[in-house]
Scaffold this active site. Structure first.
Site, PDB file in Angstrom:
ATOM      1  N   TYR A 197      20.760  -4.490  44.144  1.00 23.15           N
ATOM      2  CA  TYR A 197      21.702  -5.352  44.542  1.00 23.15           C
ATOM      3  C   TYR A 197      23.305  -4.439  44.654  1.00 23.15           C
ATOM      4  O   TYR A 197      23.846  -3.913  45.548  1.00 23.15           O
ATOM      5  CB  TYR A 197      22.083  -6.266  44.080  1.00 23.15           C
ATOM      6  CG  TYR A 197      23.630  -6.702  44.610  1.00 23.15           C
ATOM      7  CD1 TYR A 197      23.644  -7.228  45.100  1.00 23.15           C
ATOM      8  CD2 TYR A 197      23.883  -6.814  42.707  1.00 23.15           C
ATOM      9  CE1 TYR A 197      24.678  -7.992  45.516  1.00 23.15           C
ATOM     10  CE2 TYR A 197      25.272  -7.410  43.056  1.00 23.15           C
ATOM     11  CZ  TYR A 197      25.919  -8.526  44.345  1.00 23.15           C
ATOM     12  OH  TYR A 197      26.927  -8.921  44.310  1.00 23.15           O
ATOM     13  N   LYS A 239      25.547  -2.613  47.408  1.00 21.64           N
ATOM     14  CA  LYS A 239      27.182  -2.436  47.766  1.00 21.64           C
ATOM     15  C   LYS A 239      28.519  -1.538  47.214  1.00 21.64           C
ATOM     16  O   LYS A 239      29.378  -1.639  48.230  1.00 21.64           O
ATOM     17  CB  LYS A 239      27.728  -3.949  46.520  1.00 21.64           C
ATOM     18  CG  LYS A 239      27.201  -5.455  46.043  1.00 21.64           C
ATOM     19  CD  LYS A 239      27.211  -5.989  47.533  1.00 21.64           C
ATOM     20  CE  LYS A 239      28.906  -6.902  47.359  1.00 21.64           C
ATOM     21  NZ  LYS A 239      28.547  -7.292  47.697  1.00 21.64           N
TER      22      LYS A 239
END
Ligand SMILES: NC(=O)C1=CN([C@@H]2O[C@H](COP(=O)(O)OP(=O)(O)OC[C@H]3O[C@@H](n4cnc5c(N)ncnc54)[C@H](O)[C@@H]3O)[C@@H](O)[C@H]2O)C=CC1
Ligand SMILES: CC(C)CCC[C@@H](C)[C@H]1CC[C@H]2C3=C(CC[C@]12C)[C@@]1(C)CCC(=O)C[C@@H]1CC3
Length: 345
Positions: free
Chosen positions: A144, A148
């Site tokens: 994740y 990002k």
């Protein structure tokens, strides 16, 4: 870039507007007189004055419909960090963000405000009062976060004053508040299963938890201060409550507020981290046979056992940011908003 269409500066779109942060942002924008379009793969509510467009942000044609006559776009969509689906993060956060940028440029959008994350610089070791110019994590704590980082770079690099397309990234940390589907529900679920008895490490590590209304305030300020001659162009900004708190004090205040016992017994950080790592490897090995969702992932242990708090001096200086709601008040409002999660409910 396609021909620009003149659009009202009060017309905006919120990509991911059905989510926790997105919905709070939409409500604030409506209150401030913006006309708002929501673009999301799901519609989770209805609100007068808000137009919903259901679609996948990886599909430019779908996006173009929602961005018609819009001058300002907030992009706060992402798969949930807990999904742990590498291909999905790559498709939505990286390829999808590229598509959002292209769609904005083709639709003549002038400003794009991205919701990034302060975790883009976090590698699982202490960060104290970290500033925005810390290097991006070389070893991000999970897929994740890895996507990002890529997402933030794409958005900031797309800032182009000559072409009239301005971008900025907001990096919140540990967002909480009413309707949050993650932090408080996960905490209560852990407590209900009798697993919230232990403090990882000595319990002195300071962390930022940020009330959702303050995060929204940071986004709105960023949109309003983002102008061709402003320092915001192509930059990232930490938005926090500016009141770092001991991770375990925060957890205890929420738990006790909801009628549960605060964790009391200490466990060494390296032991818990090692066990979480082993469990994670085991889940990977067993994945073809069974799906296990461990409570204590290496990422959560790192977040729970290290210092990681960030300076928001840049946001204060460049856009006059000041948290609107104190941590004390924010915790009280949050606890009161979850009657269904109280002990015995
Ligand atoms: N919750 C937190 O503590 C933090 C969150 N963030 C960031 O803030 C943003 C908002 O997070 P939350 O509101 O907590 O998440 P959320 O999961 O409540 O909202 C995300 C929204 O994005 C939508 N979405 C996902 N994939 C999509 C796709 N392919 N096309 C269109 N819409 C899609 C979802 O349907 C959902 O409504 C995210 O970018 C997240 O990375 C950053 C720091 C901390
Ligand atoms: C089981 C317990 C030890 C802790 C439960 C609380 C956690 C669920 C949360 C504590 C810090 C939170 C956090 C995020 C998600 C929820 C927590 C792990 C993020 C990873 C969400 C996405 C981000 O961009 C960064 C956040 C950092 C803090």
């Amino acid at each position: 870039m396609a021909t620009r269409i003149r659009s009202s500066s009060k017309r905006c779109a919120v990509v991911g507007g059905s989510g926790f942060l997105g919905r709070h942002l939409v409500e604030k924008l409506v209150e401030k007189g913006y006309s708002v379009s929501v673009f999301d793969i799901r519609q989770s509510y209805e609100l007068p004055g808000v137009t919903f467009h259901q679609g996948d942000l990886c599909n430019k044609q779908d996006l173009l419909v929602a961005l018609r006559d819009v001058s300002l776009v907030f992009h706060c969509a992402s798969p949930a960090p807990s999904s742990d689906d590498q291909a999905l993060f790559q498709r939505v956060n990286v390829e999808g963000t590229r598509t959002v940028i292209q769609a904005c440029q083709e639709a003549g959008v002038q400003k794009l405000v991205l919701t990034s994350s302060a975790s883009v610089v976090f590698e699982g070791t202490d960060i104290k009062n970290g500033e925005e110019d810390l290097p991006y994590a070389k070893k991000p704590i999970d897929y994740y976060t890895q996507t990002k980082i890529q997402q933030e770079k794409l958005v900031l690099q797309a800032c182009n004053k000559e072409k009239g397309f301005l971008t900025v990234a907001i990096r919140p940390h540990g967002i909480f508040g009413p309707r949050d589907p993650q932090l408080v529900p996960i905490l209560v679920d852990t407590a209900r299963r009798g697993k919230m008895k232990f403090i990882i490490g000595d319990g002195s590590n300071l962390v930022d938890f940020t009330f959702v209304e303050n995060v929204v305030h940071g986004h709105v300020l960023a949109a309003e201060y983002l102008k061709p001659d402003s320092p915001l162009c192509g930059k990232a900004y930490h938005i926090t409550n500016d009141e770092p708190i001991r991770f375990w004090d925060f957890m205890s205040r929420v738990l006790v507020g909801l009628g549960y016992d605060a964790p009391r017994y200490h466990l060494p950080y390296s032991l818990v981290y090692g066990l979480a790592l082993l469990l994670w490897l085991l889940t990977l090995l067993l994945r073809p046979l069974i799906t296990i969702k461990p409570t204590f992932t290496p990422m959560r242990v790192a977040l729970a056992g290290t210092h990681h708090y960030y300076s928001c001096a840049r946001a204060k200086h460049d856009m006059g940011y000041k948290p609107l709601v104190s941590l004390h008040e924010a915790i009280a409002q949050t606890v009161a908003s979850y009657p269904d999660l109280r002990r015995g409910a």
